[in-house]
Scaffold this active site. Sequence first.
Site, PDB file in Angstrom:
ATOM      1  N   GLY A 296       0.869  -1.276  -0.153  1.00  0.00           N
ATOM      2  CA  GLY A 296      -0.131   0.138   0.002  1.00  0.00           C
ATOM      3  C   GLY A 296       0.795   1.085   0.005  1.00  0.00           C
TER       4      GLY A 296
ATOM      5  N   SER B  19       5.903  -5.223  -1.573  1.00  0.00           N
ATOM      6  CA  SER B  19       5.819  -3.974  -1.808  1.00  0.00           C
ATOM      7  C   SER B  19       5.879  -2.984  -0.798  1.00  0.00           C
ATOM      8  CB  SER B  19       4.393  -3.601  -2.519  1.00  0.00           C
ATOM      9  OG  SER B  19       4.340  -2.276  -2.897  1.00  0.00           O
ATOM     10  N   ALA B  20       5.053  -2.239  -0.157  1.00  0.00           N
ATOM     11  CA  ALA B  20       5.413  -1.499   1.165  1.00  0.00           C
ATOM     12  C   ALA B  20       6.146  -2.130   2.122  1.00  0.00           C
ATOM     13  CB  ALA B  20       4.266  -0.704   1.671  1.00  0.00           C
TER      14      ALA B  20
ATOM     15  N   HIS C  52       8.161  -3.199  -7.523  1.00  0.00           N
ATOM     16  CA  HIS C  52       7.583  -2.872  -8.818  1.00  0.00           C
ATOM     17  C   HIS C  52       8.636  -2.117  -9.864  1.00  0.00           C
ATOM     18  CE1 HIS C  52       3.932  -3.700  -6.582  1.00  0.00           C
ATOM     19  NE2 HIS C  52       4.251  -2.539  -5.688  1.00  0.00           N
TER      20      HIS C  52
ATOM     21  N   GLU D 226       7.927  -7.002 -10.946  1.00  0.00           N
ATOM     22  CA  GLU D 226       7.040  -7.653 -10.913  1.00  0.00           C
ATOM     23  C   GLU D 226       7.279  -9.240 -10.955  1.00  0.00           C
ATOM     24  OE1 GLU D 226       5.811  -5.517  -9.278  1.00  0.00           O
ATOM     25  OE2 GLU D 226       3.787  -4.921 -10.138  1.00  0.00           O
TER      26      GLU D 226
END
Length: 245
Positions: free
Chosen positions: A90, A123-124, A160, A195
């Site tokens: 997020g 991700s985060a 990403h 990715e």
Amino acid sequence: MNLLLLSNSSSDAGYLTHARGWIADWAAAQPVPGDALFMPFAGVSRGWDDYEAQVAGALAPLGLAVASAHRAADPVAAVRQARFIVVGGGNTFALLGHLRRRGLLEAIAGRVRAGEASYLGWSAGSNVACPTLRTTNDMPITDPGGFDALGLVPFQINAHYTDAHPPGHRGETREERLREFGTLNPQVPAVGLPEGTGLRVRGEAITVLGDAAPVRCFAGAGAPRQQGPGPLELPCVPAPHHLAP
């Protein structure tokens, strides 16, 4: 330590489906079984209850029971009891701010470094495993109270990662931004994770996962080096004995 750091959670195959084998291997390496404590705090536009349900559904086939830290009366105590700590993606600034204000940074780092809990992030959640959040892609929509993060790995991650440069786009490419980071921080390497890729940290070994695209290894201001699956070979990474157990 036992960490799995992913670029992304969603794919055409489904939510966390592409990483299911890696997650199963990560979970099996935890010597003491237990439940997974989920950190939903990177979620901004989605509710934390919904985020918890999505992750619980994705991990249930692997035998992992998930409970979210936002429901815990004492989140620090919950971290001290957890055997698996799962940190979702997020907004990295929102995530780090919530972890800091709840006193969870020290609690999580201590458990993971001691080998008492295994860490999964995407991700985060991968960004905050680094020394700082300075190579996140996210907009600073909130003040996290400082950039220092968990410091579980001795390098930065850019999740990403892409080499894409759309026609007409006049801003910096991802590579240019990471080389700028290296110019000002030549002693801190960074890994760009496209990715479908991830990093597996087990004890002293760091392994690149996924062959969707090679990862990019940045050191200083120079051009990145591409690396496929296998042991991570990145200049400036401290010798293995500098890593926590």
